[in-house]
Design a protein around this motif. Structure first.
Motif, PDB file in Angstrom:
ATOM      1  N   VAL A  62       0.833  -1.200   0.000  1.00  0.00           N
ATOM      2  CA  VAL A  62       0.000   0.000   0.000  1.00  0.00           C
ATOM      3  C   VAL A  62       0.873   1.259   0.000  1.00  0.00           C
ATOM      4  N   THR A  63       0.470   2.256  -0.761  1.00  0.00           N
ATOM      5  CA  THR A  63       1.201   3.528  -0.738  1.00  0.00           C
ATOM      6  C   THR A  63       0.535   4.506   0.233  1.00  0.00           C
ATOM      7  N   GLY A  64       1.019   5.728   0.240  1.00  0.00           N
ATOM      8  CA  GLY A  64       0.476   6.733   1.160  1.00  0.00           C
ATOM      9  C   GLY A  64      -0.542   7.641   0.478  1.00  0.00           C
ATOM     10  N   GLY A  65      -0.801   8.787   1.089  1.00  0.00           N
ATOM     11  CA  GLY A  65      -1.702   9.784   0.497  1.00  0.00           C
ATOM     12  C   GLY A  65      -3.096   9.767   1.099  1.00  0.00           C
ATOM     13  N   THR A  66      -3.851  10.812   0.791  1.00  0.00           N
ATOM     14  CA  THR A  66      -5.182  10.960   1.393  1.00  0.00           C
ATOM     15  C   THR A  66      -6.191   9.966   0.805  1.00  0.00           C
ATOM     16  N   SER A  67      -6.011   9.573  -0.454  1.00  0.00           N
ATOM     17  CA  SER A  67      -6.946   8.595  -1.028  1.00  0.00           C
ATOM     18  C   SER A  67      -6.785   7.250  -0.332  1.00  0.00           C
ATOM     19  N   MET A  68      -5.517   6.855  -0.127  1.00  0.00           N
ATOM     20  CA  MET A  68      -5.255   5.591   0.569  1.00  0.00           C
ATOM     21  C   MET A  68      -5.709   5.666   2.023  1.00  0.00           C
ATOM     22  N   HIS A 154      -2.649   1.720  -4.671  1.00  0.00           N
ATOM     23  CA  HIS A 154      -1.935   3.000  -4.696  1.00  0.00           C
ATOM     24  C   HIS A 154      -2.826   4.105  -5.238  1.00  0.00           C
ATOM     25  N   SER A 155      -2.342   5.351  -5.098  1.00  0.00           N
ATOM     26  CA  SER A 155      -3.043   6.447  -5.748  1.00  0.00           C
ATOM     27  C   SER A 155      -2.114   7.092  -6.774  1.00  0.00           C
ATOM     28  N   ILE A 156      -2.606   8.139  -7.380  1.00  0.00           N
ATOM     29  CA  ILE A 156      -1.849   8.880  -8.389  1.00  0.00           C
ATOM     30  C   ILE A 156      -2.069  10.344  -8.036  1.00  0.00           C
ATOM     31  N   GLY A 157      -1.013  11.156  -8.138  1.00  0.00           N
ATOM     32  CA  GLY A 157      -1.181  12.558  -7.771  1.00  0.00           C
ATOM     33  C   GLY A 157      -0.785  13.490  -8.908  1.00  0.00           C
ATOM     34  N   ASP A 158      -1.269  14.715  -8.828  1.00  0.00           N
ATOM     35  CA  ASP A 158      -0.807  15.761  -9.736  1.00  0.00           C
ATOM     36  C   ASP A 158       0.633  16.092  -9.330  1.00  0.00           C
ATOM     37  N   THR A 161       1.264  19.382  -7.206  1.00  0.00           N
ATOM     38  CA  THR A 161       0.563  19.278  -5.915  1.00  0.00           C
ATOM     39  C   THR A 161       1.385  18.399  -4.976  1.00  0.00           C
ATOM     40  N   MET A 162       1.857  17.289  -5.504  1.00  0.00           N
ATOM     41  CA  MET A 162       2.626  16.362  -4.674  1.00  0.00           C
ATOM     42  C   MET A 162       3.982  16.933  -4.289  1.00  0.00           C
ATOM     43  N   ALA A 163       4.660  17.573  -5.233  1.00  0.00           N
ATOM     44  CA  ALA A 163       5.983  18.124  -4.947  1.00  0.00           C
ATOM     45  C   ALA A 163       5.874  19.212  -3.873  1.00  0.00           C
ATOM     46  N   ASN A 164       4.847  20.038  -3.951  1.00  0.00           N
ATOM     47  CA  ASN A 164       4.651  21.072  -2.937  1.00  0.00           C
ATOM     48  C   ASN A 164       4.322  20.463  -1.589  1.00  0.00           C
ATOM     49  N   ARG A 165       3.431  19.484  -1.599  1.00  0.00           N
ATOM     50  CA  ARG A 165       3.040  18.851  -0.336  1.00  0.00           C
ATOM     51  C   ARG A 165       4.240  18.198   0.351  1.00  0.00           C
ATOM     52  N   ARG A 166       5.146  17.666  -0.473  1.00  0.00           N
ATOM     53  CA  ARG A 166       6.334  17.009   0.090  1.00  0.00           C
ATOM     54  C   ARG A 166       7.495  17.965   0.287  1.00  0.00           C
ATOM     55  N   LYS A 167       7.228  19.227   0.089  1.00  0.00           N
ATOM     56  CA  LYS A 167       8.258  20.270   0.255  1.00  0.00           C
ATOM     57  C   LYS A 167       9.535  19.932  -0.513  1.00  0.00           C
ATOM     58  N   GLY A 183       2.271  14.131 -13.627  1.00  0.00           N
ATOM     59  CA  GLY A 183       1.715  13.156 -12.698  1.00  0.00           C
ATOM     60  C   GLY A 183       2.766  12.578 -11.765  1.00  0.00           C
ATOM     61  N   GLU A 184       2.293  11.919 -10.717  1.00  0.00           N
ATOM     62  CA  GLU A 184       3.213  11.285  -9.782  1.00  0.00           C
ATOM     63  C   GLU A 184       2.569  10.036  -9.198  1.00  0.00           C
ATOM     64  N   ALA A 185       3.367   8.971  -9.106  1.00  0.00           N
ATOM     65  CA  ALA A 185       2.920   7.748  -8.443  1.00  0.00           C
ATOM     66  C   ALA A 185       4.149   7.000  -7.934  1.00  0.00           C
ATOM     67  N   PHE A 186       4.052   6.418  -6.753  1.00  0.00           N
ATOM     68  CA  PHE A 186       5.157   5.653  -6.139  1.00  0.00           C
ATOM     69  C   PHE A 186       6.451   6.459  -6.028  1.00  0.00           C
ATOM     70  N   GLY A 187       6.358   7.798  -5.975  1.00  0.00           N
ATOM     71  CA  GLY A 187       7.579   8.597  -5.899  1.00  0.00           C
ATOM     72  C   GLY A 187       8.200   8.875  -7.260  1.00  0.00           C
ATOM     73  N   SER A 224      -8.962  17.491 -11.169  1.00  0.00           N
ATOM     74  CA  SER A 224      -7.574  17.978 -11.205  1.00  0.00           C
ATOM     75  C   SER A 224      -6.550  16.859 -11.425  1.00  0.00           C
ATOM     76  N   LYS A 225      -6.974  15.606 -11.280  1.00  0.00           N
ATOM     77  CA  LYS A 225      -6.015  14.511 -11.452  1.00  0.00           C
ATOM     78  C   LYS A 225      -6.079  13.859 -12.835  1.00  0.00           C
ATOM     79  N   ALA A 226      -6.941  14.381 -13.722  1.00  0.00           N
ATOM     80  CA  ALA A 226      -7.134  13.702 -15.013  1.00  0.00           C
ATOM     81  C   ALA A 226      -5.818  13.533 -15.779  1.00  0.00           C
TER      82      ALA A 226
HETATM   83  C1  BG6 Z   1      -0.057   8.002  -2.995  1.00  0.00           C
HETATM   84  C2  BG6 Z   1       0.963   7.733  -4.014  1.00  0.00           C
HETATM   85  O1  BG6 Z   1      -0.746   6.816  -2.786  1.00  0.00           O
HETATM   86  O2  BG6 Z   1      -1.002   8.944  -3.390  1.00  0.00           O
HETATM   87  C3  BG6 Z   1       1.472   8.994  -4.553  1.00  0.00           C
HETATM   88  O3  BG6 Z   1       2.064   7.024  -3.491  1.00  0.00           O
HETATM   89  C4  BG6 Z   1       0.331   9.853  -5.047  1.00  0.00           C
HETATM   90  O4  BG6 Z   1       2.361   8.637  -5.534  1.00  0.00           O
HETATM   91  C5  BG6 Z   1      -0.529  10.154  -3.873  1.00  0.00           C
HETATM   92  O5  BG6 Z   1       0.778  11.011  -5.662  1.00  0.00           O
HETATM   93  C6  BG6 Z   1      -1.718  11.032  -4.131  1.00  0.00           C
HETATM   94  O6  BG6 Z   1      -2.154  11.526  -2.900  1.00  0.00           O
HETATM   95  P1  BG6 Z   1      -3.626  11.888  -2.575  1.00  0.00           P
HETATM   96  O7  BG6 Z   1      -3.558  12.589  -1.260  1.00  0.00           O
HETATM   97  O8  BG6 Z   1      -4.095  12.769  -3.663  1.00  0.00           O
HETATM   98  O9  BG6 Z   1      -4.374  10.625  -2.494  1.00  0.00           O
END
Ligand code: BG6
Length: 255
Positions: A62-68, A154-158, A161-167, A183-187, A224-226
């Protein structure tokens, strides 16, 4: 078969499935950028899907993020899948504790009546520490479980958005701009073609390893994630997408 009821979005689901070449697409109503309850629905749909595919003693990375985190919130005891183990797919990636895979795994396991393992790695990681850390026996153990996981969530991020959130540092930001990351996924930060523009150095699952998994499930919604979703699936080895109506409709624009 999962969701034998008739989905409101059957047509949309099959259009997305064709466009992104997926095995399975689930769409929930609304736009999760605008309403939090839509993210809850994504979480519920994911838990329901997991219930239809998981068997006992499986490992779920499992990855991180608000969707997870929302999938974890919606998790329920997995009736057909006792003794499953949740493992974090990658190290911290610069996320806050509540958005980290470790935290999310522990919560998922608790609610699913399953087990979990933690991946304790400093983040970000220098090349030197990276090499010694991956050889630590306790870390090696978990990394093996991650690499062998049959189910990946896992999720996928803009990208920005992700780079800013991760400073992310100015240097990294510059690379993302220069490479037109969307886009961003798994770093991994990707451009519109799905090409890797930059990768966060941390241990765990590599995108190439996703091929080994049976089910790779992406949960990502919001208009915003399209672009990010589209870029990821150019690269992507995921076979299931759980998304919302707004992201799906945006994805089909211009077709
Ligand atoms: C995580 C992924 O699961 O979710 C990241 O590891 C992705 O790669 C992120 O960018 C998206 O976060 P959120 O908060 O939009 O679900």
């Amino acid at each position: 078969e999962f969701m034998n009821g008739i989905s409101e979005f059957r047509v949309l689901e099959s259009q997305i499935k064709d466009k992104l070449q997926l095995e399975y697409v689930i769409i929930v109503a609304g736009n999760s950028d605008e309403r939090y309850s839509v993210k809850e629905e994504l979480g519920k749909a994911c838990v329901q899907f997991l219930n239809s595919i998981l068997t006992s003693k499986q490992t779920i990375a499992v990855t991180g993020g608000t969707s997870m985190a929302e999938v974890a919130n919606q998790m329920k005891p997995l009736l057909h899948a006792p003794n499953c183990t949740f493992v974090p797919a990658r190290g911290g990636l610069g996320e806050q504790v509540e958005n980290q895979a470790n935290t999310i795994c522990a919560q998922m396991a608790k609610k699913a009546n399953g087990n979990y393992r933690m991946l304790y790695v400093p983040d970000p990681l220098s090349e030197e520490s990276y090499q010694s850390i991956i050889n630590e026996p306790t870390i090696k153990d978990i990394l093996e479980m991650v690499h062998d996981a049959k189910v990946v969530l896992h999720s996928i991020g803009d990208a920005f958005t992700m780079a800013n959130r991760r400073k992310a540092s100015d240097n990294v930001m510059e690379k993302l701009r220069a490479g037109n990351a969307v886009g961003e996924a798994f770093g991994y930060y990707l451009d519109e073609q799905g090409k890797v523009v930059y990768k966060v150095r941390t241990v765990g699952m590599q995108i190439e390893e996703l091929k080994q998994a049976q089910h790779v499930i992406a949960v990502a919604g919001g208009k915003s994630k399209a672009k990010a979703i589209q870029s990821y699936f150019k690269q992507g080895k995921s076979n299931v997408l759980i998304t919302d109506e707004a992201a799906a409709k945006e994805l089909l624009k211009g077709d």
